[in-house]
Design an enzyme around this catalytic site. Structure first.
Site, mmCIF file in Angstrom:
data_model
loop_
_atom_site.group_PDB
_atom_site.id
_atom_site.type_symbol
_atom_site.label_atom_id
_atom_site.label_comp_id
_atom_site.label_asym_id
_atom_site.label_seq_id
_atom_site.Cartn_x
_atom_site.Cartn_y
_atom_site.Cartn_z
ATOM 1 N N ALA A 33 -1.415 15.825 -0.952
ATOM 2 C CA ALA A 33 -0.788 17.119 -1.225
ATOM 3 C C ALA A 33 -1.562 18.259 -0.559
ATOM 4 O O ALA A 33 -0.970 19.149 0.071
ATOM 5 C CB ALA A 33 -0.716 17.341 -2.733
ATOM 6 N N GLY A 74 8.258 19.059 -5.487
ATOM 7 C CA GLY A 74 8.163 17.773 -4.787
ATOM 8 C C GLY A 74 7.533 16.673 -5.611
ATOM 9 O O GLY A 74 7.476 16.733 -6.845
ATOM 10 N N GLY A 119 -1.514 -3.777 -5.362
ATOM 11 C CA GLY A 119 -2.113 -2.690 -4.581
ATOM 12 C C GLY A 119 -3.232 -2.023 -5.369
ATOM 13 O O GLY A 119 -2.987 -1.430 -6.420
ATOM 14 N N GLY A 120 -4.448 -2.135 -4.868
ATOM 15 C CA GLY A 120 -5.602 -1.506 -5.530
ATOM 16 C C GLY A 120 -6.039 -0.288 -4.750
ATOM 17 O O GLY A 120 -7.225 -0.024 -4.579
ATOM 18 N N GLY A 121 -5.051 0.482 -4.251
ATOM 19 C CA GLY A 121 -5.349 1.743 -3.576
ATOM 20 C C GLY A 121 -5.440 2.850 -4.614
ATOM 21 O O GLY A 121 -5.690 2.592 -5.800
ATOM 22 N N ILE A 125 -3.172 4.948 -6.023
ATOM 23 C CA ILE A 125 -2.230 4.927 -7.154
ATOM 24 C C ILE A 125 -2.583 3.776 -8.091
ATOM 25 O O ILE A 125 -2.615 3.941 -9.314
ATOM 26 C CB ILE A 125 -0.773 4.796 -6.643
ATOM 27 C CG1 ILE A 125 -0.375 6.070 -5.886
ATOM 28 C CG2 ILE A 125 0.192 4.510 -7.795
ATOM 29 C CD1 ILE A 125 1.064 6.128 -5.425
ATOM 30 N N HIS A 170 -28.334 25.364 -14.517
ATOM 31 C CA HIS A 170 -28.801 24.258 -15.354
ATOM 32 C C HIS A 170 -28.273 24.433 -16.773
ATOM 33 O O HIS A 170 -28.295 25.547 -17.281
ATOM 34 C CB HIS A 170 -30.327 24.223 -15.376
ATOM 35 C CG HIS A 170 -30.872 23.159 -16.271
ATOM 36 N ND1 HIS A 170 -30.842 21.819 -15.914
ATOM 37 C CD2 HIS A 170 -31.423 23.224 -17.513
ATOM 38 C CE1 HIS A 170 -31.369 21.115 -16.909
ATOM 39 N NE2 HIS A 170 -31.727 21.940 -17.885
ATOM 40 N N LYS A 210 -2.182 12.980 -13.412
ATOM 41 C CA LYS A 210 -3.421 13.531 -13.994
ATOM 42 C C LYS A 210 -3.220 13.867 -15.469
ATOM 43 O O LYS A 210 -4.162 13.788 -16.266
ATOM 44 C CB LYS A 210 -3.902 14.762 -13.225
ATOM 45 C CG LYS A 210 -4.797 14.442 -12.054
ATOM 46 C CD LYS A 210 -4.084 13.659 -11.074
ATOM 47 C CE LYS A 210 -4.553 12.814 -10.036
ATOM 48 N NZ LYS A 210 -3.587 12.104 -9.251
ATOM 49 N N GLU A 229 16.101 22.657 -1.044
ATOM 50 C CA GLU A 229 15.585 21.593 -1.928
ATOM 51 C C GLU A 229 16.751 20.963 -2.676
ATOM 52 O O GLU A 229 17.605 21.662 -3.213
ATOM 53 C CB GLU A 229 14.547 22.175 -2.895
ATOM 54 C CG GLU A 229 14.027 21.198 -3.923
ATOM 55 C CD GLU A 229 13.410 19.913 -3.355
ATOM 56 O OE1 GLU A 229 12.474 19.990 -2.560
ATOM 57 O OE2 GLU A 229 13.916 18.824 -3.704
HETATM 58 P P1 NAD Z 1 -2.774 3.335 -0.662
HETATM 59 O O1 NAD Z 1 -2.547 3.213 0.784
HETATM 60 O O2 NAD Z 1 -3.834 4.218 -1.184
HETATM 61 O O3 NAD Z 1 -3.053 1.897 -1.291
HETATM 62 C C1 NAD Z 1 -2.181 0.822 -1.152
HETATM 63 C C2 NAD Z 1 -2.982 -0.435 -1.359
HETATM 64 O O4 NAD Z 1 -2.090 -1.525 -1.405
HETATM 65 C C3 NAD Z 1 -3.965 -0.690 -0.221
HETATM 66 O O5 NAD Z 1 -5.253 -0.867 -0.761
HETATM 67 C C4 NAD Z 1 -3.422 -1.944 0.434
HETATM 68 O O6 NAD Z 1 -4.449 -2.778 0.942
HETATM 69 C C5 NAD Z 1 -2.683 -2.600 -0.711
HETATM 70 N N1 NAD Z 1 -1.592 -3.475 -0.307
HETATM 71 C C6 NAD Z 1 -0.686 -3.286 0.670
HETATM 72 N N2 NAD Z 1 0.183 -4.330 0.713
HETATM 73 C C7 NAD Z 1 -0.202 -5.169 -0.286
HETATM 74 C C8 NAD Z 1 0.292 -6.413 -0.754
HETATM 75 N N3 NAD Z 1 1.357 -6.989 -0.198
HETATM 76 N N4 NAD Z 1 -0.343 -7.016 -1.789
HETATM 77 C C9 NAD Z 1 -1.427 -6.431 -2.365
HETATM 78 N N5 NAD Z 1 -1.920 -5.253 -1.952
HETATM 79 C C10 NAD Z 1 -1.324 -4.639 -0.925
HETATM 80 O O7 NAD Z 1 -1.329 3.710 -1.270
HETATM 81 P P2 NAD Z 1 -0.923 4.132 -2.757
HETATM 82 O O8 NAD Z 1 -2.022 3.845 -3.700
HETATM 83 O O9 NAD Z 1 0.411 3.507 -2.971
HETATM 84 O O10 NAD Z 1 -0.754 5.683 -2.599
HETATM 85 C C11 NAD Z 1 0.222 6.205 -1.681
HETATM 86 C C12 NAD Z 1 -0.264 7.480 -1.058
HETATM 87 O O11 NAD Z 1 -0.350 8.485 -2.018
HETATM 88 C C13 NAD Z 1 -1.627 7.328 -0.431
HETATM 89 O O12 NAD Z 1 -1.637 7.907 0.841
HETATM 90 C C14 NAD Z 1 -2.528 8.064 -1.344
HETATM 91 O O13 NAD Z 1 -3.616 8.674 -0.692
HETATM 92 C C15 NAD Z 1 -1.613 9.094 -1.984
HETATM 93 N N6 NAD Z 1 -2.092 9.383 -3.332
HETATM 94 C C16 NAD Z 1 -3.185 10.167 -3.450
HETATM 95 C C17 NAD Z 1 -3.697 10.424 -4.698
HETATM 96 C C18 NAD Z 1 -4.918 11.281 -4.824
HETATM 97 O O14 NAD Z 1 -5.236 11.992 -3.892
HETATM 98 N N7 NAD Z 1 -5.633 11.229 -5.930
HETATM 99 C C19 NAD Z 1 -3.121 9.853 -5.829
HETATM 100 C C20 NAD Z 1 -2.039 9.029 -5.658
HETATM 101 C C21 NAD Z 1 -1.516 8.807 -4.392
#
Ligand code: NAD
Length: 467
Positions: A317, A40, A179-181, A183, A441, A51, A34
């Site tokens: 993870a 990590g 990015g509304g994923g 994170i 309950h 969190k 490491e």
């Molecule tokens: P993600 O893939 O979850 O989301 C990325 C988002 O960005 C997608 O919705 C995508 O459509 C959007 N995107 C991509 N290019 C774009 C652009 N040019 N303009 C606007 N939007 C765009 O990725 P993340 O949120 O960065 O997370 C990274 C990884 O880490 C993922 O695999 C995720 O599962 C993991 N993660 C998991 C957790 C958890 O389990 N709670 C928490 C954080 C991260």
């Protein structure tokens, strides 16, 4: 120092350290390499610090909203430096715990940058020193780093990745998130609760686009109610400096729009950490930057395995840890104990989101006739007590034999409750089987039972449609 090991693991994140500890427990002489702190991304720059921030932010919001429970608190405020301190104290404790576990299990920790050499040799470089170690098997578990998009302005100093955001010493006043994923929505939840003006710019038509559609819709409503400005199907073109910070210029419904903020967070995914991992001339088979592996996680180089964010598949993870267990068990001549195809997905928004297995639409697409049991959590006593936001639990079962195929939840404690559904899907348990267990309950968990009851003739706390 003896330079021969049975197993060398490169990378001590939730993939690498779990592989090393499990292998050591199974009697395999193991070393782990490491270059930063053990733990990590998950422990140092990901799940755990995120969190912790979410926990502190939720507590602040709850304290301000105490009136609904008859609690009046004046002068509720936060000290961001102290929140950061609490976050760091938490991660440090966990990092120390992992260090202790590695030591106690007899795993040798080799500090430095690990590079795979031909013939299952590993070079460890620390400062001026370079040492080469040999192993019977090597596991690559170097994880991933934030991805950025190639648009003008992405290199500006206030355009941050999740790694940079954790380093801020004061709370941003406003934040535009590209990015509304996962994170994106988790940071939006935390910072909106702390009073930061947040905007999300998501390229796809929905937030968390890989999740069940009802979850995406509800999340959008809840975040909007908390003041988050959400733009979906929004394509960011460029970022410019402005008086107040930065302007993100984007196109939404063919119209050019702009949002200004103090900082911009780029949260568009993560890419594998392969920089310097392979010696010159050593070429492993790769697919879009990720190491290709067979069903046993062995790469094109015999005896060299790869797990976690480094290989194709979900970057989670717990996925990395499960793969780590499977490789270690196999190296010790055992069958893997975890079903690696059943992967829970959890998002730590408020309310939490969790899912496993198939959604209703995925089952339809696959041509599998299914029944859906749905329970709305506003009829759950525990949810009423804590005045939770709108939430639901949905369970998908195959019509032919009532085997549970999947579940999606959006409610308090969803990320904990998904566990019993993971067990159900992984063991192909049926609805009657899941109904055998009594639920205590008053608990949120009663909602799971009620969703199963809906699949078996009707839940007690759902008003039936008029016959
Ligand atoms: P993600 O893939 O979850 O989301 C990325 C988002 O960005 C997608 O919705 C995508 O459509 C959007 N995107 C991509 N290019 C774009 C652009 N040019 N303009 C606007 N939007 C765009 O990725 P993340 O949120 O960065 O997370 C990274 C990884 O880490 C993922 O695999 C995720 O599962 C993991 N993660 C998991 C957790 C958890 O389990 N709670 C928490 C954080 C991260």
């Amino acid at each position: 120092m003896d330079h021969q090991y049975s197993l060398i693991v490169i990378g001590a994140g939730p993939g690498g350290y779990v592989a090393a500890i499990k292998a050591a427990k199974l009697g395999i002489r193991t070393a782990i390499v490491e270059e930063r702190k053990v733990g990590g991304t998950c422990l140092n720059r990901g799940c755990i610090p995120a969190k912790a921030m979410l926990h502190a932010a939720a507590l602040y919001r709850e304290m301000k909203e105490g009136e609904k429970f008859g609690i009046f608190a004046s002068d509720v405020r936060f000290d961001y430096e102290k929140i950061v301190g609490y976050k760091e104290e938490t991660t440090d404790k966990l990092v120390q715990g992992v260090e202790q576990l590695l030591r106690a299990n007899g795993v040798e920790v080799l500090e430095g940058k690990g590079t795979l050499l031909p013939g299952k040799k590993v070079q460890v470089e620390a400062g001026e020193q370079k040492e080469v170690y040999c192993a019977d098997n090597v596991i690559l578990a170097t994880g991933s780093k934030p991805l950025t998009i190639p648009i003008p302005g992405i290199e500006l100093p206030g355009v941050l990745t999740s790694d940079d955001l954790f380093e801020l010493r004061e709370a941003p006043e406003s934040l535009a998130i590209i990015g509304g994923g996962v994170i994106g929505v988790e940071f939006a939840t935390a910072f909106a609760s702390l009073g930061c003006k947040v905007a999300i710019l998501e390229a796809m038509p929905a937030l968390v686009p890989n999740m069940d559609k009802e979850i995406s819709r509800n999340l959008k409503l809840i975040l909007k109610k908390r003041g988050v400005d959400i733009h979906t199907a929004a394509s960011v073109q460029k970022i410019e400096e402005s008086e107040g910070g930065y302007v993100c210029r984007y196109i939404e419904k063919e119209t050019e729009k702009a949002v200004e903020s103090q900082y911009v967070l780029c949260a568009v995914g993560r890419c594998p950490n392969t920089g310097g991992l392979f010696a010159e001339g050593l070429k492993l088979q790769m697919e879009r930057g990720r190491v290709t592996v067979n069903e046993h996680f062995e790469s094109s180089e015999p005896g060299v395995y790869a797990i976690g964010d480094l290989i194709p598949g979900p970057q989670l993870a717990h996925m990395a840890s499960a793969q780590a267990m499977a490789v270690a068990e196999r190296l010790a001549g055992r069958e893997p104990s975890v079903a690696l195809n059943i992967v829970p997905g959890c998002v730590y928004t408020d309310p939490e989101i969790a899912s496993v297995g198939m959604t209703e639409s995925e089952a339809k697409e696959a041509g599998i006739p299914v029944s859906v049991g749905k329970f709305i959590m506003s009829s759950n006593g525990r949810s009423l007590i804590s005045k939770e936001e709108r939430g639901f639990i949905k369970i998908i079962a195959r019509e032919s034999d009532q085997v549970v195929l999947g579940a999606q939840m959006m409610c308090a404690r969803a990320t904990d409750m998904i566990g019993e559904l993971v067990t159900a899907v992984a063991n192909e348990l049926t609805v009657p089987c899941m109904l055998k267990g009594m639920r205590a309950h008053p608990t949120y968990n009663e909602g799971v039972r009620e969703a199963f009851e809906e699949l078996e003739g009707g839940a007690i706390h759902i008003v039936p449609r008029r016959r």
